[in-house]
Design an enzyme around this catalytic site. Structure first.
Site, mmCIF file in Angstrom:
data_model
loop_
_atom_site.group_PDB
_atom_site.id
_atom_site.type_symbol
_atom_site.label_atom_id
_atom_site.label_comp_id
_atom_site.label_asym_id
_atom_site.label_seq_id
_atom_site.Cartn_x
_atom_site.Cartn_y
_atom_site.Cartn_z
ATOM 1 N N LYS A 163 0.767 -1.290 -0.007
ATOM 2 C CA LYS A 163 0.048 -0.058 0.064
ATOM 3 C C LYS A 163 0.868 1.263 -0.164
ATOM 4 O O LYS A 163 0.812 2.043 -0.816
ATOM 5 C CB LYS A 163 -0.883 0.131 1.433
ATOM 6 C CG LYS A 163 -1.751 -1.145 1.302
ATOM 7 C CD LYS A 163 -2.821 -0.727 2.599
ATOM 8 C CE LYS A 163 -2.111 -0.858 3.883
ATOM 9 N NZ LYS A 163 -1.447 -1.802 4.276
ATOM 10 N N ARG B 17 -9.929 1.402 8.109
ATOM 11 C CA ARG B 17 -9.476 -0.007 8.458
ATOM 12 C C ARG B 17 -10.423 -0.949 9.132
ATOM 13 O O ARG B 17 -10.246 -1.920 9.556
ATOM 14 C CB ARG B 17 -8.138 0.153 9.456
ATOM 15 C CG ARG B 17 -6.976 -0.248 8.680
ATOM 16 C CD ARG B 17 -5.880 -0.359 9.654
ATOM 17 N NE ARG B 17 -4.421 -0.878 9.472
ATOM 18 C CZ ARG B 17 -3.431 -0.343 8.867
ATOM 19 N NH1 ARG B 17 -3.784 0.909 8.292
ATOM 20 N NH2 ARG B 17 -2.396 -0.963 8.719
ATOM 21 N N ARG C 61 11.973 -5.855 5.438
ATOM 22 C CA ARG C 61 12.050 -4.589 5.959
ATOM 23 C C ARG C 61 12.405 -4.305 7.253
ATOM 24 O O ARG C 61 12.912 -3.392 7.488
ATOM 25 C CB ARG C 61 10.383 -4.031 5.808
ATOM 26 C CG ARG C 61 10.182 -2.478 6.205
ATOM 27 C CD ARG C 61 9.137 -1.731 5.717
ATOM 28 N NE ARG C 61 8.073 -2.115 6.747
ATOM 29 C CZ ARG C 61 6.743 -1.932 6.581
ATOM 30 N NH1 ARG C 61 6.481 -0.864 5.777
ATOM 31 N NH2 ARG C 61 5.932 -2.317 7.407
ATOM 32 N N ARG D 114 11.566 -1.302 11.722
ATOM 33 C CA ARG D 114 10.311 -0.925 12.545
ATOM 34 C C ARG D 114 9.881 -1.886 13.428
ATOM 35 O O ARG D 114 10.152 -3.084 13.242
ATOM 36 C CB ARG D 114 9.267 -0.917 11.370
ATOM 37 C CG ARG D 114 8.715 0.375 11.038
ATOM 38 C CD ARG D 114 7.622 0.496 9.895
ATOM 39 N NE ARG D 114 6.528 -0.148 10.298
ATOM 40 C CZ ARG D 114 5.406 -0.272 9.395
ATOM 41 N NH1 ARG D 114 5.496 0.440 8.061
ATOM 42 N NH2 ARG D 114 4.430 -0.766 9.910
ATOM 43 N N ARG E 104 -0.844 -8.845 12.945
ATOM 44 C CA ARG E 104 -1.487 -7.625 12.018
ATOM 45 C C ARG E 104 -2.149 -8.475 11.085
ATOM 46 O O ARG E 104 -3.361 -7.612 10.662
ATOM 47 C CB ARG E 104 -0.383 -6.758 11.526
ATOM 48 C CG ARG E 104 0.213 -5.720 12.551
ATOM 49 C CD ARG E 104 1.551 -5.259 12.354
ATOM 50 N NE ARG E 104 1.993 -4.649 11.220
ATOM 51 C CZ ARG E 104 3.090 -4.732 10.511
ATOM 52 N NH1 ARG E 104 4.270 -5.127 11.183
ATOM 53 N NH2 ARG E 104 3.311 -4.109 9.374
#
Ligand code: B4P
Length: 200
Positions: free
Chosen positions: A21, A96, A135, A141, A152
């Protein structure tokens, strides 16, 4: 291109964490001349600056849970009132939940406008987990560890996937295969939007 309210383009991009996204949002926003607005980016910036909002959402986002609707809805209402959103927007990661859909629908209805399309990116869970673990290595992160990533995905399936039926029912949904290179997916999105009558 500087869009105005007369030729505004209002888009959403929805997909599971790691679907691409945020990655695609920048390109789409550039192509259509609208700001890309990511609730995740806004939360991360606030956490970095340790604002009041940042302190409130820090632990929630680190766990991979969703920030309360009231807080998120208020944030988006303020953001969409900024002058750069007068000609439209691409919302990335919002709405969401179903209450967020209702809040956005009501907000747009008050302005007498509606969305042009909702882009849904589809991907395999194993591929998105691999992308996010990569990532994690590159960016560190805090919510990109395997346990939180799986959580998630679960939250997405429970809270966010039902939105797709709502937008499908309204004739707004554009489903795009999110597998392949960033460029390939970007081209597919552009073609699907053009088919829907949303042109750059
Ligand atoms: P987000 O920032 O939206 O996090 P995300 O779902 O992981 O998406 P992101 O955009 O970062 O990743 P992308 O798929 O582009 O949300 C973070 C948190 O904020 C949430 O968990 C929640 O706590 C909170 N939050 C945000 N919005 C909320 C809301 N509305 N309500 C309540 N809470 C909210 O990309 C992932 C990786 O894949 C990247 O590293 C990228 O380089 C790679 N990638 C992308 N496309 C690829 C491709 N085609 N091939 C290979 N790799 C690719």
């Amino acid at each position: 291109m500087n869009r105005t309210a007369d030729n505004a383009v209002r888009l959403l991009i929805v997909g599971p964490p790691g679907a691409g996204k945020g990655t695609q949002a920048t390109g789409i926003a550039e192509r259509y001349g609208v700001p890309a607005i990511s609730t995740g980016d806004i939360f991360r910036a606030n956490i970095k600056e340790q604002t009041e909002l940042g302190k409130r959402v820090q632990e929630i986002t680190a766990r991979g849970d969703l920030v309360p609707d009231s807080l998120t809805n208020e944030l988006i209402e303020d953001r969409l009132a900024q002058p750069d959103a007068a000609g439209g927007f691409l919302l990335d990661g919002y709405p969401r939940t179903l209450p967020q859909v209702e809040a956005l629908t009501a907000l747009l209805a008050r302005e007498g406008v509606d969305l042009d399309a909702v882009i849904s990116l589809t991907v395999d869970e194993d591929v998105v987990v691999a992308r996010l673990l990569k990532r994690a290595e590159e960016q560190g992160r805090v919510d990109d560890n395997e346990e939180t990533i799986r959580h998630r995905q679960h939250v997405y399936a429970q809270e966010t996937e039902p939105l797709l039926d709502v937008y499908r029912g309204r004739g707004l949904l554009v489903e795009v295969d999110g597998m392949g290179t960033v460029e390939e997916v970007g081209e597919r999105i552009a073609a699907a939007l053009a088919e829907k009558g949303v042109s750059a």
